[in-house]
Design a protein around this motif. Structure first.
Motif, PDB file in Angstrom:
ATOM      1  N   TYR A  70      -5.762  12.052   0.556  1.00 41.73           N
ATOM      2  CA  TYR A  70      -7.116  12.964   2.268  1.00 41.73           C
ATOM      3  C   TYR A  70      -6.221  13.451   2.820  1.00 41.73           C
ATOM      4  O   TYR A  70      -5.285  13.424   2.933  1.00 41.73           O
ATOM      5  CB  TYR A  70      -7.526  11.531   3.005  1.00 41.73           C
ATOM      6  CG  TYR A  70      -8.349  11.941   3.568  1.00 41.73           C
ATOM      7  CD1 TYR A  70      -9.825  12.097   3.133  1.00 41.73           C
ATOM      8  CD2 TYR A  70      -8.126  11.869   4.992  1.00 41.73           C
ATOM      9  CE1 TYR A  70     -11.257  12.247   4.631  1.00 41.73           C
ATOM     10  CE2 TYR A  70      -9.267  12.533   5.921  1.00 41.73           C
ATOM     11  CZ  TYR A  70     -10.195  12.356   5.574  1.00 41.73           C
ATOM     12  OH  TYR A  70     -11.256  12.885   6.770  1.00 41.73           O
ATOM     13  N   HIS A 124      -9.493   3.905  -4.460  1.00 42.09           N
ATOM     14  CA  HIS A 124      -8.825   3.395  -3.034  1.00 42.09           C
ATOM     15  C   HIS A 124      -8.321   3.944  -2.742  1.00 42.09           C
ATOM     16  O   HIS A 124      -7.543   4.814  -1.776  1.00 42.09           O
ATOM     17  CB  HIS A 124      -9.206   1.830  -2.407  1.00 42.09           C
ATOM     18  CG  HIS A 124      -9.139   2.062  -1.323  1.00 42.09           C
ATOM     19  ND1 HIS A 124     -11.067   2.307  -0.493  1.00 42.09           N
ATOM     20  CD2 HIS A 124      -8.287   1.865  -0.106  1.00 42.09           C
ATOM     21  CE1 HIS A 124     -10.601   2.272   0.449  1.00 42.09           C
ATOM     22  NE2 HIS A 124      -9.206   1.573   1.001  1.00 42.09           N
ATOM     23  N   GLU A 133       1.137  -1.878  -0.118  1.00 41.12           N
ATOM     24  CA  GLU A 133       0.078   0.349   0.088  1.00 41.12           C
ATOM     25  C   GLU A 133       0.858   1.374  -0.091  1.00 41.12           C
ATOM     26  O   GLU A 133       0.422   1.940  -0.851  1.00 41.12           O
ATOM     27  CB  GLU A 133      -1.068   0.066   1.532  1.00 41.12           C
ATOM     28  CG  GLU A 133      -1.968   1.297   1.214  1.00 41.12           C
ATOM     29  CD  GLU A 133      -2.727   1.655   2.705  1.00 41.12           C
ATOM     30  OE1 GLU A 133      -1.542   1.536   3.623  1.00 41.12           O
ATOM     31  OE2 GLU A 133      -3.973   1.316   2.653  1.00 41.12           O
ATOM     32  N   GLU A 190      -9.613  -3.976   3.921  1.00 42.26           N
ATOM     33  CA  GLU A 190     -10.310  -2.008   3.748  1.00 42.26           C
ATOM     34  C   GLU A 190     -11.643  -2.541   2.986  1.00 42.26           C
ATOM     35  O   GLU A 190     -11.974  -1.158   3.073  1.00 42.26           O
ATOM     36  CB  GLU A 190      -9.131  -1.229   2.797  1.00 42.26           C
ATOM     37  CG  GLU A 190      -7.734  -1.745   2.646  1.00 42.26           C
ATOM     38  CD  GLU A 190      -7.638  -0.200   3.435  1.00 42.26           C
ATOM     39  OE1 GLU A 190      -7.531   1.276   3.177  1.00 42.26           O
ATOM     40  OE2 GLU A 190      -7.251  -0.625   4.322  1.00 42.26           O
ATOM     41  N   LYS A 192      -7.746   7.874  -3.077  1.00 41.30           N
ATOM     42  CA  LYS A 192      -8.120   8.780  -2.113  1.00 41.30           C
ATOM     43  C   LYS A 192      -7.642   9.046  -0.741  1.00 41.30           C
ATOM     44  O   LYS A 192      -7.247  10.063  -0.763  1.00 41.30           O
ATOM     45  CB  LYS A 192      -9.388   7.858  -1.895  1.00 41.30           C
ATOM     46  CG  LYS A 192     -10.421   8.346  -0.281  1.00 41.30           C
ATOM     47  CD  LYS A 192     -11.731   7.783  -0.384  1.00 41.30           C
ATOM     48  CE  LYS A 192     -12.384   7.563   0.774  1.00 41.30           C
ATOM     49  NZ  LYS A 192     -11.944   6.617   1.936  1.00 41.30           N
ATOM     50  N   LYS A 193      -6.975   7.614  -0.040  1.00 41.91           N
ATOM     51  CA  LYS A 193      -5.587   7.428   0.639  1.00 41.91           C
ATOM     52  C   LYS A 193      -4.694   8.499   0.204  1.00 41.91           C
ATOM     53  O   LYS A 193      -4.529   9.459   1.829  1.00 41.91           O
ATOM     54  CB  LYS A 193      -5.908   6.053   0.736  1.00 41.91           C
ATOM     55  CG  LYS A 193      -6.897   5.445   1.543  1.00 41.91           C
ATOM     56  CD  LYS A 193      -6.166   4.627   1.862  1.00 41.91           C
ATOM     57  CE  LYS A 193      -6.022   3.635   3.842  1.00 41.91           C
ATOM     58  NZ  LYS A 193      -5.711   2.299   3.906  1.00 41.91           N
ATOM     59  N   ASN A 227      -5.042   8.604   5.339  1.00 35.93           N
ATOM     60  CA  ASN A 227      -6.752   8.402   4.859  1.00 35.93           C
ATOM     61  C   ASN A 227      -7.140   9.177   6.262  1.00 35.93           C
ATOM     62  O   ASN A 227      -8.350   8.807   6.958  1.00 35.93           O
ATOM     63  CB  ASN A 227      -6.728   7.595   5.117  1.00 35.93           C
ATOM     64  CG  ASN A 227      -8.395   6.942   3.990  1.00 35.93           C
ATOM     65  OD1 ASN A 227      -8.615   8.124   3.568  1.00 35.93           O
ATOM     66  ND2 ASN A 227      -8.698   6.195   4.359  1.00 35.93           N
TER      67      ASN A 227
END
Lengths: 301, 419
Positions: free
Chosen positions: A52, A45, A13, A201, A48-49, B278
């Protein structure tokens, strides 16, 4: 005392997020190629992380062959809405109508190869200089040699013999006018990693990935969904089957597998014991031993 | 295949030439760990038959590009994946010939471990020295010397011991901390995954057992705090109006909220307000985590800057001494202007001087040379247009490495390790 090491999913990740951020830092007009498949869903996904609390700073591009599963389209629209990102669509039907490509004919006709033209036209129209995709090196042997940052010349071509060396985590995204890059942030993930990550997740997926009943035909050992896009051969007959999909391509070429797996846990169990690759169900890869390499050189995903 | 979620990831590299059994060894590891699928095997069987072979050529499984399969050689680095219940593995599979030194260097740059294959019948060869030197140059923390084809020397302990002794003598000149030896037959499967019944005299572990258990948690630098800033995150939304986060990957040390930090090159000090990803807080951030960091004070920070601890700073300099591996057909001459990339920083640089070239087979230094060519490894002096914040490569592989880019072609032409 705690151990200072990352479990493999966390490490993968972190690597993917690093690559996605490099793309935004190094390029002017990046975009994410969104197929509606699980890999591009994982990619969005991760995006997005990565940014953020800011929103994803690039659009999603979907190349619509016109032969997509309706489930994929519905899922795509809901996801775009939720992420608050721009969606750019390239239409293969439009490319056909404009005479940019000619539709294949015959019972095995597919729009898979035609997508390349639509994709390159769309990248050019929106002046996209870095297109991120969810391709993984474990999928296919030509992809095993792919770089994270993969250079494309002004014709959108990949030159596998002349790739830039990629060392440590120093990614070279420099290019001349008219050239672009394809970037693959989840290069090092395997199919199992993707599924484990989806579970960990709790990432939402289209219903196609889970066991369901469907009208199917069996062609050359591949289970295909019966749809208006498929021409039946005389000996073929439509059967009701309990299936699910391991990948999500076009309806006429994506093979299903017989499966009762209707939860992520059951799918992971199934992936762990399965004995064929996920692209083994793709008719587009069965057009010859170097089918993928040949298409990639032209500018395919 | 494993369904464990919290395994460590081990990246290793293999270098090898035709006939030394590298493809067979990789095939064996993939096959015995059940990472080869039926359709892959079917494809390889079909190709082997088409070529008229009466055996299944496992190297067809590992050679990806059309030209490679036509010529029967590996040209590029290929990455392969397998997993056991203990660990996940990424193999950087590279060719071993001298004309592919650059590919070996590429594969080695991210590896925790290198497998070096020695043919038991031939003992140490030029390529053994070359592969070992590259492993040492790229500071791969662990090396496993596999003495292969033991079946062809009657599983002789004497032959094995002699090779181990020879290698130990030679490798004392190299900078490799951890060397292990395993006598194997990749073809027959001895000591690869299963313990060999043919070598009762060998008391060590099998290759796979070693790959599963070698201690890699200490390979990462947890001492010197280094956070190169990749980009600044500013949402410009009502909800997060004042949010100003620094995105990047931790490249050394352990950062915690509340820590006093210093920003390079400005020299401003502040404290860490939060570390998150996040929106989820992270109590301790260490390499190779990707995070978003916020500071107590508003400071002007941008890509290429580095956040460090005030009492442990990297060297800030415009003069670098580098071991370079040259990767381009056009040779390198002194006074050439290049683009240098170091962590998230990019700046102009000039190669001032070529000190010497290393003969990768004998490790001898060759001085007084005017230019360096493709696949050469040389010590050079570089002057950068802006200061870089560097550590020696020995201390930190991320903050101690650079690449050089040709500004005319945009190609990556050199890979350097800071001395």
């Amino acid at each position: 005392m705690r151990a200072y090491y990352l479990p493999h999913l966390k490490e993968l990740e972190a690597e993917a997020i690093f690559v996605i951020r490099e793309v935004v830092a190094q390029f002017e007009r990046p975009a994410l190629l969104f197929s509606g498949g699980k890999d591009s869903i994982v990619l969005s996904h991760l995006a997005k992380k990565a940014f953020y609390p800011a929103k994803i700073p690039f659009p999603l591009i979907h190349i619509d062959t016109g032969h997509n599963f309706p489930e994929t389209i519905a899922f795509r629209d809901a996801l775009v809405e939720k992420l608050g990102v721009q969606l750019i669509m390239g239409s293969v039907q439009e490319s056909i109508d404009k005479g940019r490509v000619r539709e294949e004919t015959g019972v095995n006709a597919s729009r898979n190869a035609l997508q390349t033209v639509t994709l390159l036209d769309t990248l050019e129209e929106y002046k996209i200089d870095a297109a991120m995709g969810g391709a993984r090196r474990d999928e296919e042997k030509a992809r095993a040699k792919e770089r994270f940052f993969s250079h494309r010349d002004e014709f959108g071509q990949w030159d596998p013999k002349n790739q830039r060396p990629e060392l440590w985590n120093l990614f070279n995204g420099r290019k001349h006018m008219g050239e672009h890059f394809r970037v693959f942030p989840i290069s090092n993930w395997t199919e199992m990693d993707v599924w484990q990550y989806i579970l960990k997740e709790q990432i939402e997926l289209p219903s196609l990935y889970f066991s369901h009943e469907r009208d199917c035909i069996v062609r050359d050992g591949v289970i295909l969904a019966h749809s208006e896009y498929i021409t039946l051969k005389p000996e073929e007959k439509v059967e009701r089957m309990v299936v699910r999909y391991r990948t999500c391509g076009d309806m006429p070429i994506t093979g299903a597998v017989l499966s009762e797996a209707n939860t992520l846990e059951m799918i992971i169990e199934e992936v762990a014991t399965t004995r064929t690759t996920e692209r083994g169900t793709r008719a587009d890869d069965k057009r010859g031993e170097t089918a993928m390499e040949d298409r990639k050189k032209q500018g395919y995903f | 295949m494993s369904i464990q979620e919290n395994n460590q990831l081990l990246r290793f590299t293999t270098a090898g030439s035709v006939d030394d059994g590298k493809s067979t060894l990789i095939g064996r590891l993939l096959y015995d760990s059940k990472s080869i699928f039926e359709d892959q095997i079917e494809q390889v069987k079909a190709s082997s038959e088409k070529k008229g072979f009466d055996y299944v050529d496992l190297s067809l499984l590992t050679d990806g590009l059309k030209s490679e399969r036509e010529q029967g050689i590996t040209i590029d680095v290929a990455y392969r994946y397998f997993a056991t219940p203990k660990r996940k593995f990424i193999i950087a599979d590279t060719p071993g010939h001298i004309q592919y030194t650059r590919n070996m260097v590429t594969g080695a740059s991210t590896a925790n471990l290198a497998i070096i294959l020695v043919d038991a019948r031939k003992g140490l060869l030029e390529q053994t020295y070359r592969h070992s030197f590259i492993a040492s140059l790229l500071k791969i923390p662990h090396v496993v010397v596999c003495v292969n084809k033991m079946d062809l020397v009657d599983y002789s302990e004497e032959v094995y011991n002699r090779i181990v002794q020879d290698y130990e003598g030679f490798s004392s000149k190299l900078d490799i901390k951890d060397v292990q030896f395993v006598p194997i037959s990749a073809l027959k499967g001895d000591n690869v995954v299963e313990r060999s019944k043919n070598m009762p005299w060998y008391e060590g572990s099998t290759l796979l057992y070693h790959l599963e258990h070698v201690h890699i948690a200490s390979d990462i630098n947890h001492i010197d705090c280094r956070f190169p800033v990749q980009m600044v995150i500013r949402p410009h939304t009502l909800e997060h109006q004042d949010f100003r986060g620094y995105a990047g990957r931790i490249e050394g040390g352990i950062f915690k909220p509340g820590d006093e930090v210093k920003v390079l090159p400005s020299g401003f000090s502040s404290r860490i307000k939060s570390i998150e990803l996040n929106g989820e807080p992270i109590a301790e951030a260490f390499s190779p985590m990707s995070v978003t960091m916020t500071l107590e004070d508003e400071i002007d920070i941008s890509r290429g800057d580095m956040i460090v601890r005030p009492n442990n700073q990297p060297e800030v300099t415009q003069d670098l001494e580098v071991m370079i591996c040259w990767m381009n057909q056009r040779s390198l001459q002194p006074r050439t202007k290049m683009i240098l990339k170091h962590t998230t920083k990019e700046c102009q640089a000039m190669v001032k001087e070529i000190q010497y070239k290393v003969d990768v087979n004998t490790l001898h230094r060759i001085e007084g040379i005017g230019e360096i060519g493709m696949n050469d490894i040389a010590r050079i002096s570089i002057r950068t247009a802006q200061p870089v914040f560097m550590d020696g490569y020995r201390r930190n592989r991320q903050t101690g490495s650079i690449i050089l880019i040709d500004p005319n072609t945009n190609e990556t032409v050199g890979a350097g390790m800071i001395i």
